[in-house]
Write an enzyme that holds these catalytic residues in place. Structure first.
Site, PDB file in Angstrom:
ATOM      1  N   ARG A  40       0.840  -1.210   0.000  1.00 24.73           N
ATOM      2  CA  ARG A  40       0.000   0.000   0.000  1.00 24.73           C
ATOM      3  C   ARG A  40       0.871   1.254   0.000  1.00 24.73           C
ATOM      4  NH1 ARG A  40      -4.074   0.130   4.881  1.00 24.73           N
ATOM      5  NH2 ARG A  40      -5.202  -1.419   3.666  1.00 24.73           N
ATOM      6  N   ARG A  81      -1.846   6.850   9.934  1.00 28.34           N
ATOM      7  CA  ARG A  81      -1.945   6.348   8.558  1.00 28.34           C
ATOM      8  C   ARG A  81      -1.971   7.496   7.556  1.00 28.34           C
ATOM      9  NH1 ARG A  81      -4.137   1.165   8.265  1.00 28.34           N
ATOM     10  NH2 ARG A  81      -3.409  -0.080  10.016  1.00 28.34           N
ATOM     11  N   LYS A 131      -4.089   1.556  14.934  1.00 25.17           N
ATOM     12  CA  LYS A 131      -4.049   2.500  13.811  1.00 25.17           C
ATOM     13  C   LYS A 131      -4.658   3.843  14.220  1.00 25.17           C
ATOM     14  CE  LYS A 131      -6.534  -0.346  11.264  1.00 25.17           C
ATOM     15  NZ  LYS A 131      -7.480  -1.014  10.345  1.00 25.17           N
ATOM     16  N   LYS A 151      -6.143   7.589  12.404  1.00 23.69           N
ATOM     17  CA  LYS A 151      -6.500   8.159  11.098  1.00 23.69           C
ATOM     18  C   LYS A 151      -6.885   9.632  11.190  1.00 23.69           C
ATOM     19  CE  LYS A 151      -7.700   3.681   9.292  1.00 23.69           C
ATOM     20  NZ  LYS A 151      -8.704   2.819   8.663  1.00 23.69           N
ATOM     21  N   CYS A 200     -15.744  -2.364  -0.445  1.00 29.17           N
ATOM     22  CA  CYS A 200     -14.361  -2.644  -0.047  1.00 29.17           C
ATOM     23  C   CYS A 200     -13.780  -3.776  -0.894  1.00 29.17           C
ATOM     24  CB  CYS A 200     -14.326  -3.042   1.421  1.00 29.17           C
ATOM     25  SG  CYS A 200     -14.945  -4.710   1.698  1.00 29.17           S
ATOM     26  N   CYS A 218      -8.501 -10.320   0.781  1.00 27.19           N
ATOM     27  CA  CYS A 218      -8.614  -9.904   2.172  1.00 27.19           C
ATOM     28  C   CYS A 218      -8.809 -11.114   3.096  1.00 27.19           C
ATOM     29  CB  CYS A 218      -9.779  -8.935   2.368  1.00 27.19           C
ATOM     30  SG  CYS A 218      -9.900  -8.440   4.094  1.00 27.19           S
ATOM     31  N   CYS A 224     -17.021  -7.562   5.541  1.00 24.39           N
ATOM     32  CA  CYS A 224     -16.999  -7.922   6.965  1.00 24.39           C
ATOM     33  C   CYS A 224     -17.264  -6.661   7.762  1.00 24.39           C
ATOM     34  CB  CYS A 224     -15.656  -8.572   7.334  1.00 24.39           C
ATOM     35  SG  CYS A 224     -14.374  -7.397   7.782  1.00 24.39           S
ATOM     36  N   CYS A 249     -14.257  -0.997   6.032  1.00 24.49           N
ATOM     37  CA  CYS A 249     -13.274  -0.320   5.169  1.00 24.49           C
ATOM     38  C   CYS A 249     -13.901   0.589   4.112  1.00 24.49           C
ATOM     39  CB  CYS A 249     -12.371  -1.342   4.503  1.00 24.49           C
ATOM     40  SG  CYS A 249     -11.426  -2.310   5.695  1.00 24.49           S
TER      41      CYS A 249
HETATM   42 FE1  SRM Z   1      -9.371  -1.444   6.176  1.00 24.88          FE
HETATM   43  C1  SRM Z   1      -8.190  -4.162   7.815  1.00 24.88           C
HETATM   44  C2  SRM Z   1      -8.565  -2.789   3.235  1.00 24.88           C
HETATM   45  C3  SRM Z   1      -9.860   1.556   4.726  1.00 24.88           C
HETATM   46  C4  SRM Z   1     -11.136  -0.423   8.927  1.00 24.88           C
HETATM   47  N1  SRM Z   1      -8.471  -3.159   5.629  1.00 24.88           N
HETATM   48  C5  SRM Z   1      -8.014  -4.138   6.464  1.00 24.88           C
HETATM   49  C6  SRM Z   1      -7.195  -5.183   5.682  1.00 24.88           C
HETATM   50  C7  SRM Z   1      -5.768  -4.763   5.709  1.00 24.88           C
HETATM   51  C8  SRM Z   1      -7.396  -6.648   6.131  1.00 24.88           C
HETATM   52  C9  SRM Z   1      -6.443  -7.230   7.157  1.00 24.88           C
HETATM   53  O1  SRM Z   1      -6.225  -6.623   8.228  1.00 24.88           O
HETATM   54  O2  SRM Z   1      -5.943  -8.330   6.907  1.00 24.88           O
HETATM   55  C10 SRM Z   1      -7.838  -5.000   4.273  1.00 24.88           C
HETATM   56  C11 SRM Z   1      -6.969  -5.411   3.087  1.00 24.88           C
HETATM   57  C12 SRM Z   1      -7.823  -5.905   1.939  1.00 24.88           C
HETATM   58  C13 SRM Z   1      -7.080  -6.108   0.678  1.00 24.88           C
HETATM   59  O3  SRM Z   1      -6.962  -7.272   0.221  1.00 24.88           O
HETATM   60  O4  SRM Z   1      -6.625  -5.145   0.073  1.00 24.88           O
HETATM   61  C14 SRM Z   1      -8.303  -3.561   4.348  1.00 24.88           C
HETATM   62  N2  SRM Z   1      -9.124  -0.724   4.335  1.00 24.88           N
HETATM   63  C15 SRM Z   1      -8.868  -1.462   3.228  1.00 24.88           C
HETATM   64  C16 SRM Z   1      -9.015  -0.634   1.961  1.00 24.88           C
HETATM   65  C17 SRM Z   1      -8.061  -1.031   0.841  1.00 24.88           C
HETATM   66  C18 SRM Z   1     -10.480  -0.759   1.508  1.00 24.88           C
HETATM   67  C19 SRM Z   1     -10.892  -0.096   0.218  1.00 24.88           C
HETATM   68  O5  SRM Z   1     -11.913  -0.541  -0.300  1.00 24.88           O
HETATM   69  O6  SRM Z   1     -10.257   0.853  -0.229  1.00 24.88           O
HETATM   70  C20 SRM Z   1      -8.785   0.772   2.563  1.00 24.88           C
HETATM   71  C21 SRM Z   1      -7.331   1.165   2.595  1.00 24.88           C
HETATM   72  C22 SRM Z   1      -7.152   2.588   3.003  1.00 24.88           C
HETATM   73  C23 SRM Z   1      -5.735   3.083   2.964  1.00 24.88           C
HETATM   74  O7  SRM Z   1      -5.238   3.442   1.881  1.00 24.88           O
HETATM   75  O8  SRM Z   1      -5.113   3.183   4.038  1.00 24.88           O
HETATM   76  C24 SRM Z   1      -9.288   0.557   3.982  1.00 24.88           C
HETATM   77  N3  SRM Z   1     -10.260   0.296   6.752  1.00 24.88           N
HETATM   78  C25 SRM Z   1     -10.450   1.384   5.961  1.00 24.88           C
HETATM   79  C26 SRM Z   1     -11.386   2.276   6.570  1.00 24.88           C
HETATM   80  C27 SRM Z   1     -11.902   3.574   5.969  1.00 24.88           C
HETATM   81  C28 SRM Z   1     -11.031   4.738   6.313  1.00 24.88           C
HETATM   82  O9  SRM Z   1      -9.953   4.594   6.906  1.00 24.88           O
HETATM   83  O10 SRM Z   1     -11.425   5.855   6.001  1.00 24.88           O
HETATM   84  C29 SRM Z   1     -11.769   1.697   7.779  1.00 24.88           C
HETATM   85  C30 SRM Z   1     -12.847   2.239   8.747  1.00 24.88           C
HETATM   86  C31 SRM Z   1     -12.399   3.399   9.533  1.00 24.88           C
HETATM   87  C32 SRM Z   1     -11.718   2.964  10.799  1.00 24.88           C
HETATM   88  O11 SRM Z   1     -10.533   2.637  10.753  1.00 24.88           O
HETATM   89  O12 SRM Z   1     -12.376   2.921  11.831  1.00 24.88           O
HETATM   90  C33 SRM Z   1     -11.038   0.456   7.883  1.00 24.88           C
HETATM   91  N4  SRM Z   1      -9.583  -2.144   8.066  1.00 24.88           N
HETATM   92  C34 SRM Z   1     -10.394  -1.600   9.036  1.00 24.88           C
HETATM   93  C35 SRM Z   1     -10.349  -2.452  10.204  1.00 24.88           C
HETATM   94  C36 SRM Z   1     -11.138  -2.232  11.523  1.00 24.88           C
HETATM   95  C37 SRM Z   1     -10.437  -1.303  12.443  1.00 24.88           C
HETATM   96  C38 SRM Z   1     -11.101  -1.220  13.795  1.00 24.88           C
HETATM   97  O13 SRM Z   1     -10.932  -0.201  14.474  1.00 24.88           O
HETATM   98  O14 SRM Z   1     -11.770  -2.159  14.205  1.00 24.88           O
HETATM   99  C39 SRM Z   1      -9.498  -3.537   9.884  1.00 24.88           C
HETATM  100  C40 SRM Z   1      -9.127  -4.726  10.775  1.00 24.88           C
HETATM  101  C41 SRM Z   1      -8.159  -4.372  11.848  1.00 24.88           C
HETATM  102  O15 SRM Z   1      -7.556  -3.296  11.886  1.00 24.88           O
HETATM  103  O16 SRM Z   1      -7.994  -5.205  12.745  1.00 24.88           O
HETATM  104  C42 SRM Z   1      -9.048  -3.315   8.528  1.00 24.88           C
HETATM  105 FE1  SF4 Z   2     -11.546  -6.891   4.234  1.00 28.34          FE
HETATM  106 FE2  SF4 Z   2     -13.522  -6.440   5.916  1.00 28.34          FE
HETATM  107 FE3  SF4 Z   2     -11.989  -4.420   5.122  1.00 28.34          FE
HETATM  108 FE4  SF4 Z   2     -13.667  -5.503   3.424  1.00 28.34          FE
HETATM  109  S1  SF4 Z   2     -14.256  -4.435   5.333  1.00 28.34           S
HETATM  110  S2  SF4 Z   2     -11.522  -5.052   3.006  1.00 28.34           S
HETATM  111  S3  SF4 Z   2     -13.679  -7.626   4.008  1.00 28.34           S
HETATM  112  S4  SF4 Z   2     -11.326  -6.118   6.345  1.00 28.34           S
END
Ligand code: SRM
Ligand code: SF4
Length: 579
Positions: free
Chosen positions: A70, A139, A206, A208, A430, A436, A475, A479
């Site tokens: 990333r 981030r 993390k 943000k 997402c 993922c 899930c 994201c």
């Molecule tokens: Fe996310 C984890 C993809 C934005 C909340 N996110 C993941 C992982 C890395 C899965 C993992 O931990 O194994 C995913 C990788 C999937 C893949 O195959 O690419 C993933 N997140 C993404 C992206 C690529 C989704 C997208 O459709 O674009 C976004 C990447 C952003 C970036 O460039 O940094 C992405 N993730 C977000 C957002 C939205 C935002 O930040 O504005 C959120 C919700 C906001 C927040 O953080 O509260 C988000 N991602 C999560 C979480 C839950 C965090 C939590 O507090 O519970 C996880 C899981 C974790 O951290 O344990 C996660």
């Molecule tokens: Fe993966 Fe869940 Fe984030 Fe979708 S919302 S990219 S399934 S961690």
């Protein structure tokens, strides 16, 4: 041996080194747990092709391991050369696609362990980095996507860059591992550069930060740990409003986990904004829960101790001369991107291009996004911006070159996103399957089909122009930011989704649980029932967001304790209490 916690792994890692180099040099196909956790700080996730899992298990083969890498660009800015580099890497070392992300980043998927160093080094050499794109640090800082040449947009972009620089971890591990930098003598820890902001164990989780320029809330600032928006007077940015404690991740049915929208914190003068953000991060570093990662985000610190306590804790960490005043009035109208042609304000133009689910690829018989964007960078030399809805804006376009760009897009069959239904223009899903590791259901791969069916419903009800925010995730991690959308689907199990309704197209209201489980096939009919009610009972000019706010007797959004309770059951609990 019992599994180490992430906190123990960070503490023992010598500034996030761990055994990454040893594994890279060992010829292994993948990393073990401790290194895998550390790799995130370096901007890469270990994954496996989930489509192949069952078959490989049957054949007694190991998982098909690969890596997602990333890149982090404050406010989503990419030069033409940086874009081309990512495209080259996708071709030579990735899965031949690029994925724009919801935090204005860009992801490569399918990189094998042997290609990791080349990919990361090349991204760094291009002037971008993957350092801190993931992991328990600040981030990618989001900024307003539109390249409008006014004081507010320019300053917001500068601030995104400043914040990025301030919060880069100081460890030299990144340069040692990926850039052949000088090796630190680990027997002399005093030579290690100190991590003044993060300390030895970095943040609990993390963190943000996003900056919006009102009235556009494209960065979805209420979902950020810290949201900022400039206050402008007479063409000068005086300061910023700050909100704190947003965050979306939750676990289905687990009552003490839930999404929270950021709360108003304070207004700070421009020269003090970075200091105040540093103080907020310091409070989270000290008070964030390090025992339970499901409770470790800033949102829970603020929920547990209260906003007043939190503001005091921030004040105690800044010079007493820094005034933290009540927020100045401002309003937001949409989280949407500006698609189509727009003036930048300096005589030049930008064009917003809709990229379905942020995935840049050439579709056989369909639009050829990858070839088109490659040519735009290569032949026209134009820079681009990744938007928070995972679309791409091409900018700095002279009037004389607009026709050339349009004809290039036409030749590659790129549809005009600005002609789509208003709902489709801003909808997002997402990544989910097959990369993922946390996905419970499909998202990106089924979203276009679902939108086709919803578009048919919108056409039938005459709602094509309605600003409706629809989002989907595989899930409950959130994201694609589903929990503040008008309507959202959140994966529970293959083909099954929890349905949330009642957020807002302005991003400023939390949705509630409409139905615990809806099957993928039932989604269009369920949406139709909701929209038919809206269409029949709305007042003149009322949006779905406003209709929902007005017409829900039980209140438009759930209290924290109601979050996991379906509407029907909540209704039985009587009127809402104040949050
Ligand atoms: Fe996310 C984890 C993809 C934005 C909340 N996110 C993941 C992982 C890395 C899965 C993992 O931990 O194994 C995913 C990788 C999937 C893949 O195959 O690419 C993933 N997140 C993404 C992206 C690529 C989704 C997208 O459709 O674009 C976004 C990447 C952003 C970036 O460039 O940094 C992405 N993730 C977000 C957002 C939205 C935002 O930040 O504005 C959120 C919700 C906001 C927040 O953080 O509260 C988000 N991602 C999560 C979480 C839950 C965090 C939590 O507090 O519970 C996880 C899981 C974790 O951290 O344990 C996660
Ligand atoms: Fe993966 Fe869940 Fe984030 Fe979708 S919302 S990219 S399934 S961690």
């Amino acid at each position: 041996m019992s599994k180490l916690s992430v906190e123990e792994i960070k503490r023992a890692s010598h500034g996030l080194r761990g055994g990454i180099v040893e594994t890279l040099e060992s010829g292994a196909t993948h990393f073990e747990e401790a290194e895998y956790q550390l790799l995130k700080f370096h901007g890469t996730y270990q994954q496996d092709d989930r489509d192949l899992r069952a078959e490989r298990r049957k054949q007694k083969l190991d998982k098909a391991w690969s890596f997602m890498v990333r890149s982090k660009m404050p406010g989503g800015r990419l030069t033409a050369a940086q874009y081309l580099l990512h495209d080259d890497l996708a071709e030579s070392l990735g899965n031949r696609t690029l994925r724009l992300t919801t935090r204005q980043g860009i992801q490569l998927h399918g990189v094998l362990i042997g290609g990791l160093k080349e990919v990361i080094a090349a991204i760094k050499a291009s002037g971008l980095t993957t350092w801190g794109a993931c992991g328990d640090v600040v981030r990618n800082t989001m900024g307003p996507a539109s390249p409008i040449q006014d004081a507010a947009h320019r300053d917001a972009q500068c601030l995104a860059e400043e914040i990025t620089q301030v919060f880069l971890a100081h460890s030299t591990a990144y340069s040692e591992i990926w850039l052949d930098g000088e090796k630190l003598d680990l027997s002399r820890p005093e030579t290690e550069p100190p991590e003044e902001i993060y300390g030895k164990t970095y943040l609990p989780r993390k963190f943000k930060i996003g900056i919006a320029v009102p009235p556009c809330n494209d960065v979805d600032l209420f979902t950020q740990d810290v949201g900022l928006a400039p206050v402008v007077e007479g063409g000068t940015v005086l300061g910023y409003n700050l909100w704190a404690g947003g965050g979306l991740g939750m676990t289905h049915n687990m009552e003490n986990t839930r999404p929270v929208l950021a709360k108003p914190l304070a207004y700070a003068a421009r020269e003090h904004v970075v200091t105040v953000v540093k103080a907020i991060v310091a409070v989270q570093r000290e008070y964030g829960n390090r025992k339970d990662r499901k409770q470790s985000r800033l949102k829970y610190v603020i929920e547990n101790f209260g906003v007043k306590w939190f503001l005091n804790a921030v004040k105690q960490r800044v010079d007493s001369a820094i005034a933290l005043e009540p927020l100045r009035p401002m309003t937001f109208d949409t989280v949407s991107d500006r698609l189509g042609w727009h003036e930048q304000g300096d005589g030049r133009w930008f064009r917003g291009i809709h990229v379905p689910q942020g995935r840049i690829q050439d579709y056989p018989e369909g639009p050829r996004f990858r070839s088109a964007f490659r040519q735009i960078a290569e032949k026209l030399g134009l820079p681009s911006i990744v938007t928070p809805n995972a679309n791409l804006l091409i900018h700095d376009i002279d009037e004389s070159r607009r026709a050339e760009l349009d004809s290039l897009l036409d030749r590659h069959r790129i549809p005009r996103g600005e002609t789509f239904t208003a709902a489709r223009q801003v909808a997002h899903a997402c990544v989910s399957m097959p990369t993922c590791g946390l996905a419970l259901a499909e998202s990106e791969r089924v979203f276009s089909d679902m939108l086709d069916k919803i578009d048919a419903v919108l056409a039938e009800l005459g709602l094509e122009e309605e600003p409706l925010l629809i989002r989907m995730t595989g899930c409950p991690n959130g994201c694609a930011r589903p929990y503040n959308a008008d309507i959202a689907f959140v994966g529970r199990a293959p083909g099954k989704y929890a349905m949330f309704v009642g957020g807002s197209h302005r991003g400023d209201r939390l949705a509630g649980l409409h139905t615990k489980t809806v099957t993928f096939d039932d989604i269009p009919a369920t949406v139709r029932a909701l929209l038919a009610d809206f269409s029949k009972n709305r007042e003149t000019g009322e949006t779905f967001t406003d209709f929902w706010g007005r017409s829900r007797e039980i209140g438009p959004e759930p209290t924290p304790e109601q979050f996991h309770i379906e509407f029907a059951e909540r209704a039985g609990h009587g009127p809402l209490t104040e949050i």
